[in-house]
Scaffold this active site. Sequence first.
Site, PDB file in Angstrom:
ATOM      1  N   GLU A   1      27.545  12.310  25.089  1.00  0.00           N
ATOM      2  CA  GLU A   1      28.346  11.805  23.967  1.00  0.00           C
ATOM      3  C   GLU A   1      27.516  10.900  23.042  1.00  0.00           C
ATOM      4  OE1 GLU A   1      31.074  13.128  23.481  1.00  0.00           O
ATOM      5  OE2 GLU A   1      32.064  13.583  25.376  1.00  0.00           O
TER       6      GLU A   1
ATOM      7  N   HIS B   1      33.193   4.572  26.261  1.00  0.00           N
ATOM      8  CA  HIS B   1      34.107   5.683  26.506  1.00  0.00           C
ATOM      9  C   HIS B   1      34.408   5.752  28.002  1.00  0.00           C
ATOM     10  CE1 HIS B   1      35.846   9.639  26.758  1.00  0.00           C
ATOM     11  NE2 HIS B   1      34.821  10.106  27.436  1.00  0.00           N
TER      12      HIS B   1
ATOM     13  N   HIS C   1      37.681   7.142  31.124  1.00  0.00           N
ATOM     14  CA  HIS C   1      38.780   8.067  31.429  1.00  0.00           C
ATOM     15  C   HIS C   1      39.927   7.328  32.131  1.00  0.00           C
ATOM     16  CE1 HIS C   1      35.647  11.621  31.621  1.00  0.00           C
ATOM     17  NE2 HIS C   1      35.789  11.131  30.408  1.00  0.00           N
TER      18      HIS C   1
ATOM     19  N   GLU D   1      50.630  -8.824  24.519  1.00  0.00           N
ATOM     20  CA  GLU D   1      49.247  -9.067  24.096  1.00  0.00           C
ATOM     21  C   GLU D   1      48.739  -8.025  23.096  1.00  0.00           C
ATOM     22  OE1 GLU D   1      48.425 -12.358  25.144  1.00  0.00           O
ATOM     23  OE2 GLU D   1      46.475 -11.377  25.122  1.00  0.00           O
TER      24      GLU D   1
ATOM     25  N   HIS E   1      41.845  13.430  27.572  1.00  0.00           N
ATOM     26  CA  HIS E   1      40.450  13.176  27.966  1.00  0.00           C
ATOM     27  C   HIS E   1      40.192  11.691  28.254  1.00  0.00           C
ATOM     28  CE1 HIS E   1      35.898  13.929  27.042  1.00  0.00           C
ATOM     29  NE2 HIS E   1      36.072  12.882  27.833  1.00  0.00           N
TER      30      HIS E   1
HETATM   31  O1  2HA Z   1      29.949  11.615  30.295  1.00  0.00           O
HETATM   32  O2  2HA Z   1      32.912  11.482  29.835  1.00  0.00           O
HETATM   33  O3  2HA Z   1      33.093  12.896  27.647  1.00  0.00           O
HETATM   34  C1  2HA Z   1      30.973  12.477  30.630  1.00  0.00           C
HETATM   35  C2  2HA Z   1      32.075  12.333  29.684  1.00  0.00           C
HETATM   36  C3  2HA Z   1      32.097  13.223  28.525  1.00  0.00           C
HETATM   37 ZN    ZN Z   2      34.702  11.733  28.752  1.00  0.00          ZN
END
Ligand code: 2HA
Ligand code: ZN
Length: 274
Positions: free
Chosen positions: A117, A141, A143, A171, A212
């Site tokens: 990414e 980023h 998950h 908050e 995602h």
């Molecule tokens: O690095 O999260 O979006 C793996 C991921 C791709």
């Molecule tokens: Zn990801």
Amino acid sequence: MSILELDVIKNYVRACNDGWLQNWHERNGGNLTYLMSEEEVALCRPYFKETPGEWVKMDVQADNLKNAFFLSTGSGKYFRNVILAPQDNICILEINDAGDSWRIVWGLEMGGRPTSEFPSHFLNHSVRLKATNGKNRVIYHAHPGNLIAMTYILPLTSRAFSRALWQSATECPVVFPQGVGVVEWMVPGGRAIALATSELMKEFPAAVWAHHGLFVSGQDLDEAFGLMHTIENAARIFMLVTSSGMPIMQTITDDAIRAIAKDFGLTVREDFLN
Ligand code: 2HA
Ligand code: ZN
């Protein structure tokens, strides 16, 4: 002395491990990039490789990131392992004069590349740097499960997600009065998702990736991690409430959000309120 004893590396490794401990990074999920200051680059430079890696061209470019240095997690590397062997799982990247290529100057000692990414991170750093008058340093980023669950049951609009999150924890309007952006489901790792995300990050400090995960920005690791944490905590409350089977008796009203904004001296997006 080792590079691993420098605060800039220690703080970054700690943030990776904190994310793992939150259960936001199954397998190789997620990625973190940090735009280094000149002082931090100077402190790390003595530990750089004698021969840097080859330049690798990206399909994105940024004028305000020419000759920048980033800390980045490695593609296919597990957040879980960063703390055990930072030098094998993260790297320092140098950006070229044209602002369109990177090379590895430290780390990934067993081989590898920066996160898949990285083009998304790179464009979002560029956009957030502009949006914050040069202050933004972090793109993160992850998950987080509850937020991902919300993307199956709410309309994929910035308005719907911003409202649902604001209403789920008092908050939230304080921490992200601008709201959050939402990107429809897209193939990860490519130029299209990078561009779509960076368009939203002109307005929002965070962008939801449907089914995602979440992209957040911040001026430092605490702020970026804190934003991820705040949004996921609100999402957890939202999912607890919606899956409780009980009717909703009351919520945080639009006027309550306006009152928070007034007292805290914040501008909440009025077009997201009823
Ligand atoms: O690095 O999260 O979006 C793996 C991921 C791709
Ligand atoms: Zn990801």
